[in-house]
Design a protein around this motif. Structure first.
Motif, mmCIF file in Angstrom:
data_model
loop_
_atom_site.group_PDB
_atom_site.id
_atom_site.type_symbol
_atom_site.label_atom_id
_atom_site.label_comp_id
_atom_site.label_asym_id
_atom_site.label_seq_id
_atom_site.Cartn_x
_atom_site.Cartn_y
_atom_site.Cartn_z
ATOM 1 N N PRO A 1 0.830 -1.204 0.000
ATOM 2 C CA PRO A 1 0.000 0.000 0.000
ATOM 3 C C PRO A 1 0.864 1.254 0.000
ATOM 4 C CG PRO A 1 -0.090 -1.093 2.137
ATOM 5 C CD PRO A 1 0.679 -1.986 1.219
ATOM 6 N N ARG A 2 0.430 2.214 -0.802
ATOM 7 C CA ARG A 2 1.153 3.481 -0.873
ATOM 8 C C ARG A 2 0.686 4.392 0.244
ATOM 9 N NH1 ARG A 2 0.114 5.846 -6.584
ATOM 10 N NH2 ARG A 2 -1.977 5.326 -5.936
ATOM 11 N N GLY A 3 1.592 5.190 0.747
ATOM 12 C CA GLY A 3 1.240 6.163 1.764
ATOM 13 C C GLY A 3 0.625 7.393 1.113
ATOM 14 N N ASP A 4 -0.366 7.958 1.730
ATOM 15 C CA ASP A 4 -0.977 9.178 1.220
ATOM 16 C C ASP A 4 -0.086 10.362 1.539
ATOM 17 O OD1 ASP A 4 -3.175 7.776 0.328
ATOM 18 O OD2 ASP A 4 -4.312 8.096 2.159
ATOM 19 N N SER A 5 -0.135 11.352 0.688
ATOM 20 C CA SER A 5 0.652 12.549 0.948
ATOM 21 C C SER A 5 -0.172 13.776 0.587
ATOM 22 C CB SER A 5 1.948 12.542 0.141
ATOM 23 O OG SER A 5 1.659 12.614 -1.232
ATOM 24 N N VAL A 6 0.144 14.858 1.240
ATOM 25 C CA VAL A 6 -0.537 16.125 1.010
ATOM 26 C C VAL A 6 0.523 17.196 0.854
ATOM 27 C CG1 VAL A 6 -2.069 17.849 2.022
ATOM 28 C CG2 VAL A 6 -2.518 15.434 2.389
ATOM 29 N N SER A 7 0.330 18.066 -0.127
ATOM 30 C CA SER A 7 1.243 19.194 -0.274
ATOM 31 C C SER A 7 0.414 20.466 -0.396
ATOM 32 C CB SER A 7 2.140 19.011 -1.497
ATOM 33 O OG SER A 7 1.358 18.958 -2.661
ATOM 34 N N LEU A 8 0.867 21.500 0.268
ATOM 35 C CA LEU A 8 0.174 22.784 0.257
ATOM 36 C C LEU A 8 0.905 23.744 -0.663
ATOM 37 C CD1 LEU A 8 -0.505 23.203 4.072
ATOM 38 C CD2 LEU A 8 -2.076 22.387 2.338
ATOM 39 N N THR A 9 0.145 24.549 -1.373
ATOM 40 C CA THR A 9 0.767 25.570 -2.203
ATOM 41 C C THR A 9 1.373 26.645 -1.300
ATOM 42 O OG1 THR A 9 -1.254 26.863 -2.339
ATOM 43 C CG2 THR A 9 -0.910 25.189 -4.048
ATOM 44 N N GLN A 10 2.212 27.460 -1.879
ATOM 45 C CA GLN A 10 2.856 28.522 -1.101
ATOM 46 C C GLN A 10 1.814 29.490 -0.547
ATOM 47 O OE1 GLN A 10 5.733 30.835 -3.257
ATOM 48 N NE2 GLN A 10 6.399 31.959 -1.461
ATOM 49 N N SER A 11 0.797 29.816 -1.335
ATOM 50 C CA SER A 11 -0.217 30.748 -0.848
ATOM 51 C C SER A 11 -1.036 30.124 0.281
ATOM 52 C CB SER A 11 -1.126 31.201 -1.987
ATOM 53 O OG SER A 11 -1.706 30.094 -2.629
ATOM 54 N N ALA A 12 -1.265 28.821 0.235
ATOM 55 C CA ALA A 12 -1.984 28.153 1.320
ATOM 56 C C ALA A 12 -1.152 28.168 2.605
ATOM 57 C CB ALA A 12 -2.328 26.722 0.931
ATOM 58 N N GLN A 13 0.155 27.989 2.453
ATOM 59 C CA GLN A 13 1.041 28.053 3.622
ATOM 60 C C GLN A 13 1.048 29.456 4.213
ATOM 61 O OE1 GLN A 13 4.746 26.649 2.013
ATOM 62 N NE2 GLN A 13 4.158 24.500 2.137
ATOM 63 N N GLN A 14 1.070 30.475 3.355
ATOM 64 C CA GLN A 14 1.050 31.853 3.839
ATOM 65 C C GLN A 14 -0.263 32.151 4.547
ATOM 66 O OE1 GLN A 14 1.802 34.093 0.280
ATOM 67 N NE2 GLN A 14 4.034 33.966 0.488
ATOM 68 N N LEU A 15 -1.362 31.676 3.986
ATOM 69 C CA LEU A 15 -2.664 31.878 4.613
ATOM 70 C C LEU A 15 -2.701 31.222 5.988
ATOM 71 C CD1 LEU A 15 -5.582 32.870 4.504
ATOM 72 C CD2 LEU A 15 -6.177 30.740 3.346
ATOM 73 N N SER A 16 -2.145 30.051 6.096
ATOM 74 C CA SER A 16 -2.100 29.352 7.380
ATOM 75 C C SER A 16 -1.305 30.154 8.407
ATOM 76 C CB SER A 16 -1.494 27.968 7.201
ATOM 77 O OG SER A 16 -1.366 27.314 8.428
ATOM 78 N N GLN A 17 -0.192 30.720 7.972
ATOM 79 C CA GLN A 17 0.634 31.529 8.879
ATOM 80 C C GLN A 17 -0.105 32.787 9.319
ATOM 81 O OE1 GLN A 17 4.207 32.194 6.635
ATOM 82 N NE2 GLN A 17 5.025 30.140 7.032
ATOM 83 N N VAL A 18 -0.815 33.424 8.402
ATOM 84 C CA VAL A 18 -1.569 34.637 8.738
ATOM 85 C C VAL A 18 -2.679 34.316 9.728
ATOM 86 C CG1 VAL A 18 -3.147 36.374 7.774
ATOM 87 C CG2 VAL A 18 -1.001 35.864 6.620
ATOM 88 N N GLN A 19 -3.374 33.205 9.511
ATOM 89 C CA GLN A 19 -4.435 32.805 10.429
ATOM 90 C C GLN A 19 -3.873 32.520 11.815
ATOM 91 O OE1 GLN A 19 -6.125 29.523 8.222
ATOM 92 N NE2 GLN A 19 -7.827 30.781 7.506
ATOM 93 N N LYS A 20 -2.720 31.883 11.860
ATOM 94 C CA LYS A 20 -2.088 31.588 13.151
ATOM 95 C C LYS A 20 -1.710 32.877 13.875
ATOM 96 C CE LYS A 20 1.681 28.951 15.215
ATOM 97 N NZ LYS A 20 2.860 28.119 14.968
#
Length: 111
Positions: free
Chosen positions: A45-64
């Motif tokens: 079985p393959r492991g699932d992976s998730v990658s966030l775009t740069q803008s999504a990462q920036q949005l997460s930082q702003v929300q934090k």
């Protein structure tokens, strides 16, 4: 006016719970038996992976940062009271300047 034989289950054979579960079990056994004979060897079985775009990462930082920012509750209460009493005045020119400044910070000054 009467309507005959609407939702009339008299003509349909009744299946009790025990017979139904036996039929389901037999059906599952038949399909698993066939599957083991015809199935190709399973890959690991393959492991699932998730990658966030740069803008999504920036949005997460702003929300934090927004949740961690200190709040001057006294000032908030004063503003709420002034708005509720109709005493809060908005200067449209200052507001427009602040909106333009915010937009240039977000989108850059390339217009």
């Amino acid at each position: 006016m009467t309507i005959n034989n609407v939702n009339n289950n008299a003509n349909k054979p009744q299946i009790d719970g025990q017979k139904l579960s036996q039929q389901q079990t037999q059906g599952q056994a038949a399909t698993t038996g066939n599957a083991t004979q015809t199935a190709a060897p399973a890959a690991a079985p393959r492991g699932d992976s998730v990658s966030l775009t740069q803008s999504a990462q920036q949005l997460s930082q702003v929300q934090k940062k927004g949740t961690e920012a200190p709040v001057n509750q006294e000032k908030v209460d004063k503003l709420k009271k002034a708005i509720a009493e109709g005493e809060y005045k908005i200067n449209p020119e200052v507001l427009a300047q602040k909106i333009a400044k915010l937009e240039s910070q977000i989108f850059g000054s390339g217009a």
